[in-house]
Each structure stands twice: as structure tokens, then as C-alpha cells.
Design a protein around this motif. Structure first.
Motif, PDB file in Angstrom:
ATOM      1  N   TYR A 298      20.043 -48.075  -7.800  1.00  0.00           N
ATOM      2  CA  TYR A 298      20.762 -46.992  -8.467  1.00  0.00           C
ATOM      3  C   TYR A 298      22.095 -47.493  -9.029  1.00  0.00           C
ATOM      4  O   TYR A 298      22.456 -47.169 -10.169  1.00  0.00           O
ATOM      5  CB  TYR A 298      21.002 -45.839  -7.491  1.00  0.00           C
ATOM      6  CG  TYR A 298      21.953 -44.795  -8.034  1.00  0.00           C
ATOM      7  CD1 TYR A 298      21.505 -43.804  -8.903  1.00  0.00           C
ATOM      8  CD2 TYR A 298      23.311 -44.820  -7.691  1.00  0.00           C
ATOM      9  CE1 TYR A 298      22.378 -42.855  -9.420  1.00  0.00           C
ATOM     10  CE2 TYR A 298      24.188 -43.879  -8.212  1.00  0.00           C
ATOM     11  CZ  TYR A 298      23.720 -42.899  -9.062  1.00  0.00           C
ATOM     12  OH  TYR A 298      24.593 -41.975  -9.579  1.00  0.00           O
ATOM     13  N   ILE A 299      22.831 -48.267  -8.236  1.00  0.00           N
ATOM     14  CA  ILE A 299      24.114 -48.804  -8.699  1.00  0.00           C
ATOM     15  C   ILE A 299      23.893 -49.670  -9.941  1.00  0.00           C
ATOM     16  O   ILE A 299      24.611 -49.553 -10.939  1.00  0.00           O
ATOM     17  CB  ILE A 299      24.806 -49.633  -7.607  1.00  0.00           C
ATOM     18  CG1 ILE A 299      25.173 -48.752  -6.407  1.00  0.00           C
ATOM     19  CG2 ILE A 299      26.064 -50.299  -8.157  1.00  0.00           C
ATOM     20  CD1 ILE A 299      25.718 -49.537  -5.221  1.00  0.00           C
ATOM     21  N   LYS A 300      22.900 -50.550  -9.869  1.00  0.00           N
ATOM     22  CA  LYS A 300      22.619 -51.446 -10.995  1.00  0.00           C
ATOM     23  C   LYS A 300      22.240 -50.661 -12.247  1.00  0.00           C
ATOM     24  O   LYS A 300      22.676 -50.989 -13.362  1.00  0.00           O
ATOM     25  CB  LYS A 300      21.500 -52.421 -10.621  1.00  0.00           C
ATOM     26  CG  LYS A 300      21.906 -53.464  -9.589  1.00  0.00           C
ATOM     27  CD  LYS A 300      20.734 -54.377  -9.254  1.00  0.00           C
ATOM     28  CE  LYS A 300      21.146 -55.462  -8.274  1.00  0.00           C
ATOM     29  NZ  LYS A 300      20.017 -56.347  -7.916  1.00  0.00           N
ATOM     30  N   GLU A 301      21.431 -49.627 -12.073  1.00  0.00           N
ATOM     31  CA  GLU A 301      21.039 -48.801 -13.209  1.00  0.00           C
ATOM     32  C   GLU A 301      22.259 -48.115 -13.824  1.00  0.00           C
ATOM     33  O   GLU A 301      22.409 -48.064 -15.056  1.00  0.00           O
ATOM     34  CB  GLU A 301      20.019 -47.742 -12.774  1.00  0.00           C
ATOM     35  CG  GLU A 301      19.591 -46.809 -13.903  1.00  0.00           C
ATOM     36  CD  GLU A 301      18.721 -45.662 -13.418  1.00  0.00           C
ATOM     37  OE1 GLU A 301      18.164 -44.959 -14.281  1.00  0.00           O
ATOM     38  OE2 GLU A 301      18.613 -45.446 -12.196  1.00  0.00           O
ATOM     39  N   HIS A 302      23.125 -47.597 -12.955  1.00  0.00           N
ATOM     40  CA  HIS A 302      24.314 -46.906 -13.453  1.00  0.00           C
ATOM     41  C   HIS A 302      25.220 -47.865 -14.229  1.00  0.00           C
ATOM     42  O   HIS A 302      25.691 -47.530 -15.322  1.00  0.00           O
ATOM     43  CB  HIS A 302      25.096 -46.286 -12.294  1.00  0.00           C
ATOM     44  CG  HIS A 302      26.388 -45.667 -12.711  1.00  0.00           C
ATOM     45  ND1 HIS A 302      26.463 -44.587 -13.561  1.00  0.00           N
ATOM     46  CD2 HIS A 302      27.678 -46.002 -12.419  1.00  0.00           C
ATOM     47  CE1 HIS A 302      27.727 -44.265 -13.774  1.00  0.00           C
ATOM     48  NE2 HIS A 302      28.497 -45.118 -13.093  1.00  0.00           N
ATOM     49  N   VAL A 303      25.477 -49.039 -13.669  1.00  0.00           N
ATOM     50  CA  VAL A 303      26.341 -50.008 -14.348  1.00  0.00           C
ATOM     51  C   VAL A 303      25.716 -50.428 -15.671  1.00  0.00           C
ATOM     52  O   VAL A 303      26.425 -50.567 -16.688  1.00  0.00           O
ATOM     53  CB  VAL A 303      26.596 -51.236 -13.449  1.00  0.00           C
ATOM     54  CG1 VAL A 303      27.381 -52.303 -14.209  1.00  0.00           C
ATOM     55  CG2 VAL A 303      27.366 -50.824 -12.193  1.00  0.00           C
ATOM     56  N   ASN A 304      24.418 -50.607 -15.694  1.00  0.00           N
ATOM     57  CA  ASN A 304      23.735 -50.954 -16.942  1.00  0.00           C
ATOM     58  C   ASN A 304      23.901 -49.841 -17.974  1.00  0.00           C
ATOM     59  O   ASN A 304      24.134 -50.116 -19.166  1.00  0.00           O
ATOM     60  CB  ASN A 304      22.247 -51.197 -16.674  1.00  0.00           C
ATOM     61  CG  ASN A 304      21.504 -51.637 -17.927  1.00  0.00           C
ATOM     62  OD1 ASN A 304      21.741 -52.708 -18.472  1.00  0.00           O
ATOM     63  ND2 ASN A 304      20.588 -50.795 -18.390  1.00  0.00           N
ATOM     64  N   ASN A 305      23.821 -48.589 -17.526  1.00  0.00           N
ATOM     65  CA  ASN A 305      24.018 -47.461 -18.442  1.00  0.00           C
ATOM     66  C   ASN A 305      25.451 -47.403 -18.953  1.00  0.00           C
ATOM     67  O   ASN A 305      25.690 -47.098 -20.127  1.00  0.00           O
ATOM     68  CB  ASN A 305      23.651 -46.150 -17.749  1.00  0.00           C
ATOM     69  CG  ASN A 305      22.152 -45.965 -17.589  1.00  0.00           C
ATOM     70  OD1 ASN A 305      21.360 -46.620 -18.265  1.00  0.00           O
ATOM     71  ND2 ASN A 305      21.746 -45.095 -16.684  1.00  0.00           N
ATOM     72  N   VAL A 306      26.407 -47.688 -18.075  1.00  0.00           N
ATOM     73  CA  VAL A 306      27.814 -47.725 -18.486  1.00  0.00           C
ATOM     74  C   VAL A 306      28.016 -48.770 -19.577  1.00  0.00           C
ATOM     75  O   VAL A 306      28.673 -48.522 -20.592  1.00  0.00           O
ATOM     76  CB  VAL A 306      28.741 -48.024 -17.280  1.00  0.00           C
ATOM     77  CG1 VAL A 306      30.158 -48.360 -17.743  1.00  0.00           C
ATOM     78  CG2 VAL A 306      28.777 -46.846 -16.323  1.00  0.00           C
ATOM     79  N   CYS A 307      27.443 -49.936 -19.372  1.00  0.00           N
ATOM     80  CA  CYS A 307      27.573 -51.018 -20.361  1.00  0.00           C
ATOM     81  C   CYS A 307      26.870 -50.663 -21.669  1.00  0.00           C
ATOM     82  O   CYS A 307      27.373 -50.977 -22.763  1.00  0.00           O
ATOM     83  CB  CYS A 307      26.989 -52.312 -19.791  1.00  0.00           C
ATOM     84  SG  CYS A 307      27.924 -52.988 -18.392  1.00  0.00           S
ATOM     85  N   THR A 308      25.736 -49.996 -21.571  1.00  0.00           N
ATOM     86  CA  THR A 308      25.013 -49.570 -22.773  1.00  0.00           C
ATOM     87  C   THR A 308      25.842 -48.584 -23.582  1.00  0.00           C
ATOM     88  O   THR A 308      25.946 -48.697 -24.813  1.00  0.00           O
ATOM     89  CB  THR A 308      23.668 -48.921 -22.388  1.00  0.00           C
ATOM     90  OG1 THR A 308      22.836 -49.904 -21.745  1.00  0.00           O
ATOM     91  CG2 THR A 308      22.941 -48.385 -23.621  1.00  0.00           C
TER      92      THR A 308
ATOM     93  N   HIS B 279      32.037 -52.774 -13.563  1.00  0.00           N
ATOM     94  CA  HIS B 279      32.199 -51.367 -13.210  1.00  0.00           C
ATOM     95  C   HIS B 279      31.599 -51.072 -11.835  1.00  0.00           C
ATOM     96  O   HIS B 279      30.498 -51.492 -11.515  1.00  0.00           O
ATOM     97  CB  HIS B 279      31.507 -50.499 -14.270  1.00  0.00           C
ATOM     98  CG  HIS B 279      31.588 -49.031 -14.014  1.00  0.00           C
ATOM     99  ND1 HIS B 279      32.675 -48.278 -14.376  1.00  0.00           N
ATOM    100  CD2 HIS B 279      30.714 -48.179 -13.416  1.00  0.00           C
ATOM    101  CE1 HIS B 279      32.475 -47.016 -14.022  1.00  0.00           C
ATOM    102  NE2 HIS B 279      31.288 -46.926 -13.444  1.00  0.00           N
ATOM    103  N   ASP B 280      32.363 -50.361 -11.006  1.00  0.00           N
ATOM    104  CA  ASP B 280      31.922 -49.910  -9.676  1.00  0.00           C
ATOM    105  C   ASP B 280      31.583 -51.042  -8.710  1.00  0.00           C
ATOM    106  O   ASP B 280      30.830 -50.827  -7.748  1.00  0.00           O
ATOM    107  CB  ASP B 280      30.720 -48.966  -9.799  1.00  0.00           C
ATOM    108  CG  ASP B 280      31.145 -47.522 -10.045  1.00  0.00           C
ATOM    109  OD1 ASP B 280      32.353 -47.244 -10.075  1.00  0.00           O
ATOM    110  OD2 ASP B 280      30.239 -46.674 -10.195  1.00  0.00           O
ATOM    111  N   ASN B 281      32.129 -52.210  -8.913  1.00  0.00           N
ATOM    112  CA  ASN B 281      31.867 -53.314  -7.982  1.00  0.00           C
ATOM    113  C   ASN B 281      32.271 -52.982  -6.554  1.00  0.00           C
ATOM    114  O   ASN B 281      31.683 -53.491  -5.598  1.00  0.00           O
ATOM    115  CB  ASN B 281      32.607 -54.586  -8.430  1.00  0.00           C
ATOM    116  CG  ASN B 281      31.760 -55.460  -9.335  1.00  0.00           C
ATOM    117  OD1 ASN B 281      30.629 -55.109  -9.666  1.00  0.00           O
ATOM    118  ND2 ASN B 281      32.302 -56.588  -9.751  1.00  0.00           N
TER     119      ASN B 281
END
Length: 205
Positions: free
Chosen positions: A30-40, A81-83
Motif C-alpha cells: 500500500y505504501i509503495k502504491e501510494h508513493v508511486n501515485n504521488v510521483c505520477t 515521500h512518506d519514507n
């Protein structure tokens, strides 16, 4: 009889451990998906279209300040983000709240539930104190008065909001207008004006 109880207890412990490990993996995904969405969001709305801001007027920041903030984020911060959610202070409390095992959802005592809630509240404090894209980071602890957010943090915050909207199929503008009471309470008028100006530019039809 003692041996049988010991083996049974071990089996239960192993089952619980496996369930917890599975939930930890789900939370990491979930964290990885969220960070990927933030970057997108950042890449699509800011980095790829930064030139569009040259034709807009922001009350509190120049185009060159905005362009500089976008470049600074692109150097690495947006991808980090969110590290802090991987930290000891945050990972397990967040995981237990949002990705609980079946036992954590239904089989805990009131005391254990209260402990999970308290640990999450401490984790949230740690999170916003270490992540300036949260408005609460900018609230003075002694006076409880908000300070102006810097432009880099505002952009990352908007990307964060839109990433959550992507996940839950909501409109960021609708969320901001109708549900962002806590966030707005932590913003100065200058910050709110800048947030609204930028969102009107990037989300308008």
C-alpha cells in the motif's frame, strides 16, 4: 499434557505470526502504491507541465519560485515521500490500525485496542513532525498558531491529496471543499490562497 499444550500454543503463535507477516506485506504494498501515485501526480501535473504556470499569476509566489520548487522536488524529495512510515515509530502502529490481522480486528481486549489507538496517535505525531507536506507540521506547538507553508511542501501536499483521490476514486477539489476542515485549520490564509490557486490551475477542466 504439558507437552500438548506447549505444541498447541506454538501453533497458535505461528499462525498469528504468519497472519501478521501477511498484513505487513499488504501494508508495504500500500505504501509503495501510494508513493508511486504521488510521483505520477507530480510528473503529470507539475513536472511535465511546469511551463503552463508561466501564463498564470500566483499572488504570493512568482513563476520562477514555482519553477524552482518543482525542480527541487524532482531532484529526489518527491520520490522519498512518506519514507518515515517505514520507521520503528510509525510502521507497526500504522499497520495495526489500517491493516490489522483478524485477531487484532475482533479478538482483542478493550485494553489492547486502547493501546493500539494510543500507539497510532503517537505514530501520527511522529509522522507529521517529520513530514512538512502535512499542514500540522507548520503549527507552532506553544502558540498553536500556523506558519506559512513553503511552496515545495504545498506542491507535495497537493500531490499527496490527489494520490489519495486516485486510490479511493474521489475528487480532490470536492474533498478539499467539503472535508478538509482539519487541514485548513492548520493553514494560514496565505497558504490556503496558494493551495487553491494551484489546484484551480491543475484541476480545472
Amino acid at each position: 499434557m504439558g507437552i500438548i499444550l506447549s505444541e498447541s500454543s506454538t501453533m497458535i503463535t505461528n499462525d498469528e505470526s504468519e497472519a501478521k507477516n501477511k498484513k505487513e506485506e499488504e501494508y508495504i504494498d500500500y505504501i509503495k502504491e501510494h508513493v508511486n501515485n504521488v510521483c505520477t501526480v507530480f510528473n503529470n501535473y507539475f513536472l511535465a507541465k511546469s511551463s503552463q504556470f508561466a501564463f498564470e499569476v500566483l499572488v504570493n509566489f512568482t513563476f520562477f519560485e514555482l519553477e524552482s520548487a518543482i525542480k527541487e522536488l524532482s531532484k529526489g524529495r518527491i520520490y522519498e515521500h512518506d519514507n518515515s512510515k517505514y520507521s520503528d515509530e510509525e510502521f507497526e502502529p500504522y499497520r495495526a490500525k489500517y491493516f490489522p490481522t483478524e485477531k487484532e480486528s475482533t479478538g482483542l481486549s478493550d485494553e489492547s485496542k486502547s493501546l493500539i489507538k494510543k500507539e497510532y496517535e503517537l505514530a501520527w505525531i511522529h509522522h507529521y513532525k517529520n513530514n512538512p507536506h502535512h499542514p500540522k507540521y507548520w503549527v507552532d506547538e506553544e502558540s498553536n498558531i500556523p506558519r506559512d507553508m513553503d511552496l515545495i511542501s504545498i506542491i507535495e501536499m497537493i500531490c499527496d491529496w490527489e494520490a489519495m483521490s486516485m486510490k479511493f476514486n474521489e475528487s480532490t477539489l470536492d474533498w478539499y471543499n467539503n472535508k478538509a476542515k482539519d487541514e485548513k485549520a492548520c493553514m494560514t490564509d496565505k497558504t490556503k490562497n496558494t493551495v487553491e490557486e494551484i489546484m484551480n490551475i491543475i484541476f480545472r477542466k
